[in-house]
Scaffold this motif. Structure first.
Motif, PDB file in Angstrom:
ATOM      1  N   TYR A   1      88.460   0.368  32.127  1.00  0.00           N
ATOM      2  CA  TYR A   1      88.789   1.397  33.491  1.00  0.00           C
ATOM      3  C   TYR A   1      87.680   0.975  34.637  1.00  0.00           C
ATOM      4  CZ  TYR A   1      87.685   5.225  36.866  1.00  0.00           C
ATOM      5  OH  TYR A   1      87.540   6.006  38.016  1.00  0.00           O
ATOM      6  N   SER A   2      88.305   0.602  35.734  1.00  0.00           N
ATOM      7  CA  SER A   2      87.704  -0.020  37.099  1.00  0.00           C
ATOM      8  C   SER A   2      87.432   1.187  37.875  1.00  0.00           C
ATOM      9  CB  SER A   2      88.522  -0.914  37.597  1.00  0.00           C
ATOM     10  OG  SER A   2      87.952  -1.701  38.802  1.00  0.00           O
ATOM     11  N   SER A   3      85.888   1.323  37.946  1.00  0.00           N
ATOM     12  CA  SER A   3      85.480   2.319  39.007  1.00  0.00           C
ATOM     13  C   SER A   3      85.249   1.881  40.489  1.00  0.00           C
ATOM     14  CB  SER A   3      84.116   3.017  38.392  1.00  0.00           C
ATOM     15  OG  SER A   3      82.964   2.139  38.775  1.00  0.00           O
TER      16      SER A   3
END
Length: 351
Positions: free
Chosen positions: A18-20
């Motif tokens: 996941y890329s925040s």
């Protein structure tokens, strides 16, 4: 060591993390943040924390003798322990090997992740036999867990025996050095480049006096730390914890003083404990606690509880029959413990 890709679960190796919003932003200092759906009010707690704790790692690295990229920070050391199972162990197929007795979370995490846990008894003096431990491994063994100084026994494992395990095991060796600040033994975290198949755990809970902020550390080669960062939850270390840890790093001379005091108290308390009528044996310790065999641990434990003094009853742990684990407290706390035990009447069950 096998190639790292052969040790990692295939789905984890292929995982796209996941890329925040805070992962994606890089560049010049910004003053307007409209990317993360945060509330613009209640500064500074309205903002998500740095997901990789970059400033904290930069300050921590020189103190620990490692590079920032070799550090993982988690919600206590337990997060790092759980992550190694999730990254490397295929449920129902792989296994791990650990010494016994030792810290109980290794087995708990194995059970949660449905991984076979094999324990190998230490000898009666809690010494490690590397050959015996290695004999318990097979082609499906991904991890070996060693805790040094060990919990609950308190002793350092022989360094040459640990090295023998590291050099002869084809998987990863997790060395839990939670209590290393109280030991004279050289920590393995300073030899990550020499031994690329080790993962070394440490914590802010013990020497740093910060158990309440829940900050654990894992040190390993950069590629392994990259896997930790890939699998962890995006904001696993909150802003308050990062701030308090930074403040503690600025107080490292206080920490050094605390350690010196605790080491002095450890020797005095252990010597006095050995003279007690109820004490049968005090085991050597390289930690901020010691293990002692007493005459009737259950009764003595209950008596101390009635006196408002809490120790740990380890009687039901392997090799620890009738043993109490005693943490070193302040001089006043230690005196209170010893005073209570001097007045304990074993023949009356402490009543």
């Amino acid at each position: 060591m096998k190639p790292l890709q052969q040790l990692v679960r295939p789905n984890i190796w292929a995982l796209k993390p996941y890329s925040s919003a805070r992962d994606e932003y890089h560049g010049a200092e910004a003053s307007v943040f409209l990317d993360a759906n945060e509330n613009p009010y209640n500064t500074p707690y309205n903002r998500y924390p740095d997901p990789l704790q970059s400033e904290l790692k930069a300050a921590l690295a020189p103190l620990k003798g490692v590079r920032p990229g070799q550090i993982f920070l988690g919600n206590g050391s337990d997060e790092a322990i759980d992550l190694v199972f999730r990254i490397f162990c295929e449920p129902k197929e792989d296994n791990v090997v650990a010494i016994a007795p030792t810290y109980g979370m290794y087995k708990v995490c194995a059970d949660i992740n449905n991984v076979v846990y094999r324990s190998v008894l230490l000898d009666k003096d809690f010494a490690l036999d590397a050959d015996k431990l290695l004999a318990a491994t097979d082609d499906r063994t991904k991890l070996v867990f060693l805790c040094s100084p060990n919990n609950p026994s308190g002793n350092d494992l022989d360094r040459e025996e640990i090295i023998k395990v590291i050099e002869n095991f084809q998987g990863l060796v997790v060395i839990d050095e939670a209590y290393a600040d109280f030991s004279a033994q050289k920590p393995f975290r300073t030899e990550l480049d020499k031994y690329p198949n080790i993962i070394v755990l440490n914590t802010f809970s013990k020497a740093w006096g910060s158990a309440g902020i829940r900050l654990g550390m894992a040190f390993a080669q950069e590629e392994i730390i990259g896997l930790f960062n890939k699998v962890k939850y995006p904001y696993n270390v909150n802003q308050l914890t990062q701030q308090q840890a930074a403040e503690m790093l600025a107080r490292r001379f206080d920490v050094d003083k605390w350690v010196r005091v605790l080491l002095r108290e450890r020797e005095q308390v252990m010597a006095a404990f050995a003279e007690l009528e109820v004490c049968e044996k005090v085991f050597p310790s390289d930690a901020n606690f010691f293990l002692a065999k007493v005459t009737g641990a259950d009764e003595i434990y209950a008596y101390l509880v009635r006196q408002g003094i809490i120790v740990r009853n380890r009687s039901r742990v392997e090799l620890c029959g009738d043993c109490l684990r005693v943490t070193i407290g302040t001089p006043q706390e230690n005196s209170r413990l010893l005073g209570a035990l001097r007045t304990y009447k074993a023949e009356e069950g402490g009543r």
